[in-house]
Scaffold this motif. Structure first.
Motif, PDB file in Angstrom:
ATOM      1  N   TYR B 306      50.686  46.150  49.341  1.00 14.23           N
ATOM      2  CA  TYR B 306      51.548  47.264  48.752  1.00 14.23           C
ATOM      3  C   TYR B 306      52.013  46.825  47.277  1.00 14.23           C
ATOM      4  O   TYR B 306      51.959  47.538  46.114  1.00 14.23           O
ATOM      5  CB  TYR B 306      52.515  47.668  49.549  1.00 14.23           C
ATOM      6  N   LYS B 307      52.756  45.405  47.549  1.00 14.16           N
ATOM      7  CA  LYS B 307      53.038  44.967  46.329  1.00 14.16           C
ATOM      8  C   LYS B 307      52.125  44.633  45.047  1.00 14.16           C
ATOM      9  O   LYS B 307      52.342  44.842  43.803  1.00 14.16           O
ATOM     10  CB  LYS B 307      53.789  43.856  46.528  1.00 14.16           C
ATOM     11  N   LEU B 308      50.849  44.335  45.616  1.00  7.38           N
ATOM     12  CA  LEU B 308      49.823  43.968  44.545  1.00  7.38           C
ATOM     13  C   LEU B 308      49.388  45.274  43.914  1.00  7.38           C
ATOM     14  O   LEU B 308      48.695  45.230  42.778  1.00  7.38           O
ATOM     15  CB  LEU B 308      48.651  43.263  45.127  1.00  7.38           C
ATOM     16  N   SER B 309      49.979  46.376  44.153  1.00  7.15           N
ATOM     17  CA  SER B 309      49.366  47.800  43.581  1.00  7.15           C
ATOM     18  C   SER B 309      50.296  47.731  42.339  1.00  7.15           C
ATOM     19  O   SER B 309      50.056  48.390  41.195  1.00  7.15           O
ATOM     20  CB  SER B 309      49.871  48.960  44.365  1.00  7.15           C
ATOM     21  N   SER B 310      51.662  47.041  42.369  1.00 10.08           N
ATOM     22  CA  SER B 310      52.510  47.359  41.274  1.00 10.08           C
ATOM     23  C   SER B 310      52.623  45.879  40.503  1.00 10.08           C
ATOM     24  O   SER B 310      53.200  46.137  39.235  1.00 10.08           O
ATOM     25  CB  SER B 310      53.851  47.877  41.628  1.00 10.08           C
ATOM     26  N   GLN B 311      52.505  45.131  41.182  1.00 14.22           N
ATOM     27  CA  GLN B 311      52.601  43.696  40.311  1.00 14.22           C
ATOM     28  C   GLN B 311      51.342  42.905  40.459  1.00 14.22           C
ATOM     29  O   GLN B 311      50.534  42.998  41.292  1.00 14.22           O
ATOM     30  CB  GLN B 311      53.923  42.877  41.032  1.00 14.22           C
ATOM     31  N   THR B 312      51.347  41.818  39.389  1.00 17.01           N
ATOM     32  CA  THR B 312      49.959  41.121  39.358  1.00 17.01           C
ATOM     33  C   THR B 312      49.852  39.996  40.345  1.00 17.01           C
ATOM     34  O   THR B 312      48.965  39.376  40.562  1.00 17.01           O
ATOM     35  CB  THR B 312      50.006  40.618  37.772  1.00 17.01           C
ATOM     36  N   SER B 313      50.941  39.425  41.092  1.00 19.93           N
ATOM     37  CA  SER B 313      51.018  38.431  41.927  1.00 19.93           C
ATOM     38  C   SER B 313      51.768  38.426  43.010  1.00 19.93           C
ATOM     39  O   SER B 313      52.931  39.174  42.643  1.00 19.93           O
ATOM     40  CB  SER B 313      50.883  37.193  41.490  1.00 19.93           C
ATOM     41  N   VAL B 314      52.021  38.028  44.048  1.00 19.36           N
ATOM     42  CA  VAL B 314      52.785  38.235  45.189  1.00 19.36           C
ATOM     43  C   VAL B 314      52.907  36.929  46.006  1.00 19.36           C
ATOM     44  O   VAL B 314      52.073  36.291  46.210  1.00 19.36           O
ATOM     45  CB  VAL B 314      52.476  39.490  46.179  1.00 19.36           C
ATOM     46  N   GLN B 315      54.182  36.612  46.272  1.00 21.61           N
ATOM     47  CA  GLN B 315      54.601  35.528  47.076  1.00 21.61           C
ATOM     48  C   GLN B 315      54.548  35.994  48.499  1.00 21.61           C
ATOM     49  O   GLN B 315      55.273  36.780  48.842  1.00 21.61           O
ATOM     50  CB  GLN B 315      55.906  34.776  46.775  1.00 21.61           C
ATOM     51  N   ILE B 316      53.659  35.368  49.388  1.00 25.05           N
ATOM     52  CA  ILE B 316      53.675  35.251  50.878  1.00 25.05           C
ATOM     53  C   ILE B 316      54.061  34.299  51.663  1.00 25.05           C
ATOM     54  O   ILE B 316      53.873  33.197  51.344  1.00 25.05           O
ATOM     55  CB  ILE B 316      52.189  35.803  51.329  1.00 25.05           C
ATOM     56  N   ASP B 317      55.269  34.599  52.312  1.00 22.80           N
ATOM     57  CA  ASP B 317      56.267  33.490  52.992  1.00 22.80           C
ATOM     58  C   ASP B 317      56.367  34.213  54.709  1.00 22.80           C
ATOM     59  O   ASP B 317      57.080  34.934  54.456  1.00 22.80           O
ATOM     60  CB  ASP B 317      57.297  33.418  52.234  1.00 22.80           C
ATOM     61  N   VAL B 318      55.596  33.604  55.500  1.00 27.57           N
ATOM     62  CA  VAL B 318      55.717  34.140  56.531  1.00 27.57           C
ATOM     63  C   VAL B 318      55.552  33.038  57.896  1.00 27.57           C
ATOM     64  O   VAL B 318      54.669  32.153  57.708  1.00 27.57           O
ATOM     65  CB  VAL B 318      54.796  35.296  56.931  1.00 27.57           C
ATOM     66  N   ASP B 319      56.478  33.023  58.672  1.00 27.71           N
ATOM     67  CA  ASP B 319      56.430  31.969  59.934  1.00 27.71           C
ATOM     68  C   ASP B 319      56.041  32.690  60.997  1.00 27.71           C
ATOM     69  O   ASP B 319      56.482  33.578  61.663  1.00 27.71           O
ATOM     70  CB  ASP B 319      57.767  31.622  60.118  1.00 27.71           C
ATOM     71  N   LEU B 320      54.785  32.556  61.467  1.00 21.42           N
ATOM     72  CA  LEU B 320      53.851  33.137  62.498  1.00 21.42           C
ATOM     73  C   LEU B 320      54.267  32.455  63.917  1.00 21.42           C
ATOM     74  O   LEU B 320      53.820  32.881  64.992  1.00 21.42           O
ATOM     75  CB  LEU B 320      52.631  32.987  62.348  1.00 21.42           C
ATOM     76  N   GLY B 321      55.343  31.572  63.988  1.00 23.44           N
ATOM     77  CA  GLY B 321      55.398  30.761  65.168  1.00 23.44           C
ATOM     78  C   GLY B 321      54.511  29.946  65.437  1.00 23.44           C
ATOM     79  O   GLY B 321      53.475  29.774  65.047  1.00 23.44           O
ATOM     80  N   ASN B 322      54.523  29.172  66.613  1.00 24.16           N
ATOM     81  CA  ASN B 322      53.505  28.098  67.012  1.00 24.16           C
ATOM     82  C   ASN B 322      53.121  27.188  66.137  1.00 24.16           C
ATOM     83  O   ASN B 322      52.101  26.802  65.787  1.00 24.16           O
ATOM     84  CB  ASN B 322      52.424  28.802  67.747  1.00 24.16           C
ATOM     85  N   GLU B 323      54.163  27.039  65.116  1.00 25.08           N
ATOM     86  CA  GLU B 323      54.008  25.730  63.898  1.00 25.08           C
ATOM     87  C   GLU B 323      53.000  26.328  63.003  1.00 25.08           C
ATOM     88  O   GLU B 323      52.276  25.603  62.290  1.00 25.08           O
ATOM     89  CB  GLU B 323      53.786  24.543  64.474  1.00 25.08           C
ATOM     90  N   LEU B 324      52.907  27.895  62.893  1.00 23.09           N
ATOM     91  CA  LEU B 324      51.841  28.333  61.989  1.00 23.09           C
ATOM     92  C   LEU B 324      52.685  28.904  60.946  1.00 23.09           C
ATOM     93  O   LEU B 324      53.579  29.917  61.209  1.00 23.09           O
ATOM     94  CB  LEU B 324      51.019  29.378  62.805  1.00 23.09           C
ATOM     95  N   LYS B 325      52.852  28.352  59.705  1.00 20.48           N
ATOM     96  CA  LYS B 325      53.563  29.034  58.589  1.00 20.48           C
ATOM     97  C   LYS B 325      52.360  29.245  57.410  1.00 20.48           C
ATOM     98  O   LYS B 325      51.493  28.525  57.177  1.00 20.48           O
ATOM     99  CB  LYS B 325      54.421  27.957  58.162  1.00 20.48           C
ATOM    100  N   ILE B 326      52.522  30.521  56.780  1.00 18.39           N
ATOM    101  CA  ILE B 326      51.883  30.539  55.601  1.00 18.39           C
ATOM    102  C   ILE B 326      52.681  30.927  54.466  1.00 18.39           C
ATOM    103  O   ILE B 326      53.671  31.558  54.293  1.00 18.39           O
ATOM    104  CB  ILE B 326      51.078  31.947  55.564  1.00 18.39           C
ATOM    105  N   CYS B 327      52.539  30.228  53.331  1.00 15.15           N
ATOM    106  CA  CYS B 327      53.239  29.992  52.145  1.00 15.15           C
ATOM    107  C   CYS B 327      52.229  29.990  51.061  1.00 15.15           C
ATOM    108  O   CYS B 327      51.700  29.046  50.782  1.00 15.15           O
ATOM    109  CB  CYS B 327      54.174  28.809  52.442  1.00 15.15           C
ATOM    110  N   LYS B 328      52.206  31.212  50.438  1.00 16.20           N
ATOM    111  CA  LYS B 328      50.942  31.402  49.474  1.00 16.20           C
ATOM    112  C   LYS B 328      51.389  32.294  48.289  1.00 16.20           C
ATOM    113  O   LYS B 328      52.001  33.491  48.658  1.00 16.20           O
ATOM    114  CB  LYS B 328      49.884  31.569  50.443  1.00 16.20           C
TER     115      LYS B 328
END
Lengths: 174, 574
Positions: B306-328
């Motif tokens: 959704y954010k990429l429709s109005s901005q040119t880049s987006v920060q994704i920061d999510v903790d999925l549990g089980n020691e899985l983290k996405i920071c990109k």
């Protein structure tokens, strides 16, 4: 010509432009004339095959714009969806007549559309004009009534016997 | 599409029976429903214009999902809890529009296996097993049931607001739906006590709204009365649909349709795979923790798109549990590259539709882009660049256009007229997919080509494949594949008692008829040379006849009969 499979004995089995022009005309008109009496569109006078120009009620010289416009105004009268609205506008005494028309399931519209499809395509129209100019009996096809196209003799007169409802399988238990 | 059809008889639906008589004097106005893959809306003609109905939380767009909790399932119309949280528990079923009427060998079903509920496949051509997690139990359901529960809520909402019982509806459906899928939609409506007055391919509903707007512009002397051609691009979460329409005088003449099962869901899954490459393997065993991780990833990715429709880049920061983290950080170019194939498919669909409509881009007066994906800059740009235009049509809300068109059709099909001519409208529909039969070597021969104006009746001649063949199998398919295997099976029947003759002699005529109610009938008759009469009684079969396990049927027919009962096409002699 009803209730029979109107097949040519040794003739093309596919829709060629020629067979389509002639046959759909014949069968639909004939069907319309016999199957329903009180139809506003097909008067008894049109039992003999009409030209595609007559179907669209335009002159032989009509422009593409005129043909499109004629098609649209006829569609507004004879498309099965358009008939629902007309149906609601009419008084009770007229309803029976229109209802019998609705049973035609858009046969008039198919015929109108076929005429439009030919006349709105410059190449097909030229070919058709040629066939019109050729002979006086172009529609009484010498090779016999093919009966292909809209009013193919399969069951046109039996249409009233078709179930007019939708699929009853949706009413089964689930 | 029909007129004055008897309503479905649904046992629980008694409230309207007493009113049948009065309704003929004052026809009930059918409501329009746009059941989207992700969101749903309802609209109705209020006597002077189309009005969207709101739920008790003042929303016009409601999430299309149903939560199974305790004993009573509840849908996104009335539910107070947020969709996002419920998705994490495995109790919410959604995307039913992508699952309905599909067998478990369908790629769309397979791509649904990493949704945060259970979609299990056996890959044998039966319906997939779909279940919601309720108190640590996977409770089975079906897409039809989920849709019906949702429709019941919509119906109740509309009845409260309009203060009358609702029975007739106009629903929008994707262009690429097979006739079998259409029967499943009708079944869901029947379960909900609704009578389907019309099913409109989504872009044709938009086309009708456009026709009405053009008509009004003519009345107000803004535009000319000449024919205008519009390209309609409609891409939501589940499907991408395109139509070319020629409009004048309130008549929307559909020139061509094209559609595919690509949509926001595909874009979302591509992005999820990009962010977490082995997500499908990680989530494959559907444990409670995995479902939660899956849900979290889904919500975060959706938000980023959704954010990429109005901005040119987006920060994704999510903790999925089980020691899985996405920071990109993801920028728009990456997003477009990840989804390159989706965008290419959109382009090819538009090209195909313009080609089928025999329309040059210079003749297109307006380009209308609607649906949730029409907010994606890349989509807007590709639609405009194909048509060599600088801007899109502005007169419509992209999320409400389809439901408004459905509401207009609802009023028109209910026989309502408007003193100002606002309902002086007509849609001339075409068949979205070719319908034909199987001939020798599993080839598909279309009898009604795609984009044929409806109602229609077409016929072709076939003949026997072997000497003294006394039976032939007529197997009816719908689709565009040259081989039947790529198409949807609609039904089959056998012609028996053909008089023995050398191969190629009996003429087997197959006629297909789509009437004003969009009902398909297949007729088949046999004629021997020298005769004008059918050799045996003509068969007339209403299609589709197949049921849920139909993925099996074609294979079973092939195994049992092989080519023994095949047909061959008669060669064109002209």
């Amino acid at each position: 010509m009803f209730g029979t499979l109107n097949l040519p004995t040794a003739a093309p089995l596919y829709f060629s432009p020629e067979t389509r022009f002639s046959s759909s005309k014949r069968s639909v008109k004939a069907y319309a004339a016999t199957a329903t009496e009180a139809r506003p569109y097909t008067s008894p006078a049109t039992v003999h095959p009409a030209s595609l120009y007559e179907v669209l009620k335009v002159e032989r010289t009509a422009s593409l714009t005129e043909i499109k416009s004629a098609y649209r105004s006829l569609a507004k009268m004879y498309h099965p969806d358009a008939m629902i609205q007309q149906h609601h506008h009419l008084q009770d005494e007229d309803k029976a007549e229109i209802e019998s028309d609705c049973e035609s399931d858009g046969r008039d519209f198919i015929e109108i559309h076929n005429a439009y499809a030919t006349l709105s395509d410059p190449a097909a129209r030229a070919l058709y004009d040629l066939s019109l100019g050729n002979t006086t009996s172009q529609f009484s096809n010498q090779r016999g009534p093919f009966g292909f196209g809209v009013g193919f003799g399969f069951s046109a007169p039996n249409r009233a016997g078709f179930y007019t409802t939708r699929r009853w399988e949706t009413d089964q238990c689930w | 599409m029909g007129m004055a059809e008897p309503a479905y008889t649904v046992a629980s639906d008694s409230e309207t029976t007493g009113e049948e008589k009065s309704s003929s004097a004052f026809p009930e106005i059918a409501i329009g429903i746009d059941v989207g893959t992700s969101k749903c809306s309802v609209a109705v003609w209020n006597g002077s214009e189309v009005e969207l109905l709101k739920n008790n939380r003042n929303q016009k767009m409601m999430r299309s999902y149903v939560t199974f909790k305790d004993d009573i399932p509840s849908g996104g119309v009335s539910n107070q809890l947020s969709h996002e949280n419920e998705m994490l528990s495995g109790a919410a079923i959604f995307n039913m529009k992508r699952l309905i009427g599909r067998v478990d060998t369908d790629p769309v079903v397979h791509s649904s296996k990493n949704l945060p509920f259970l979609v299990q496949t056996l890959d044998i051509g039966v319906r997939p097993f779909i279940a919601a997690l309720v108190n640590n139990v996977w409770r089975s359901t079906t897409p039809e049931e989920v849709l019906a529960i949702f429709l019941v809520e919509l119906k109740a909402m509309a009845e409260v607001q309009l203060k009358r019982p609702i029975r007739n509806v106009v629903l929008t459906i994707p262009v690429s739906f097979s006739r079998f899928q259409v029967t499943r939609i009708e079944r869901a409506c029947a379960m909900a006590g609704l009578h389907v007055l019309r099913l409109m391919p989504e872009p044709t509903a938009v086309a009708l709204l456009y026709a009405q707007q053009q008509q009004q512009a003519v009345h107000e002397n803004i535009g000319g009365a000449s024919e205008k051609i519009a390209l309609i691009f409609n891409m939501g979460a589940g499907y991408c649909d395109i139509a070319v329409t020629a409009t004048a005088g309130g008549v929307s003449q559909i020139k061509a349709l094209a559609g595919s099962t690509i949509g926001g869901e595909e874009i979302l899954q591509n992005m999820m795979r990009y962010l977490l490459p082995d997500s499908e393997i990680l989530f494959s065993n559907h444990g409670i923790n995995e479902i939660k991780s899956m849900g979290l990833l889904r919500v975060a990715t959706q938000d980023a798109i959704y954010k990429l429709s109005s901005q040119t880049s987006v920060q994704i920061d999510v903790d999925l549990g089980n020691e899985l983290k996405i920071c990109k950080v993801v920028d728009r170019e990456e997003f477009e590259e990840v989804n390159r194939k989706v965008f290419e498919k959109c382009e090819s669909l538009i090209m195909q539709c313009l080609h089928d409509a025999k329309v040059e881009t210079k003749d297109v007066a307006d380009i209308i882009a609607v649906g949730g994906c029409s907010y994606i800059p890349k989509i807007r740009n590709l639609v405009m660049s194909i048509c060599k235009r600088q801007e899109l049509y502005k007169g419509m809300n992209p999320l409400e256009a389809a439901v408004c068109g459905a509401a207009l059709e609802g009023a028109v099909a209910s026989g309502i007229s408007d003193p100002f001519g606002s309902l002086d409208l007509l849609t001339i529909q075409v068949t979205p997919l070719a319908i034909g039969i199987r001939v020798e070597e599993n080839n598909f021969v279309p009898i009604i080509p795609r984009n044929t104006t409806m109602p229609t009746r077409k016929e072709l001649s076939f003949t026997t494949f072997r000497d003294n063949q006394i039976e032939v199998l007529i197997v009816v398919y719908e689709g565009e594949g040259e081989k039947v295997g790529k198409n949807h099976l609609l039904g089959y029947f056998k012609i028996m008692g053909i008089p023995p003759a050398p191969k190629g002699v009996p003429e087997i005529n197959v006629c297909m008829d789509i009437d004003a109610s969009n009902v398909l009938r297949v007729l088949a008759g046999v004629v021997l040379p020298g005769s004008r009469h059918p050799a045996i009684p003509v068969m007339e079969v209403r299609m589709p006849t197949v049921d849920d396990g139909h993925g099996w049927c074609a294979e079973a027919l092939d195994r049992t009969y092989g080519s023994a009962l095949d047909l061959v096409t008669v060669q064109k002699k002209i």
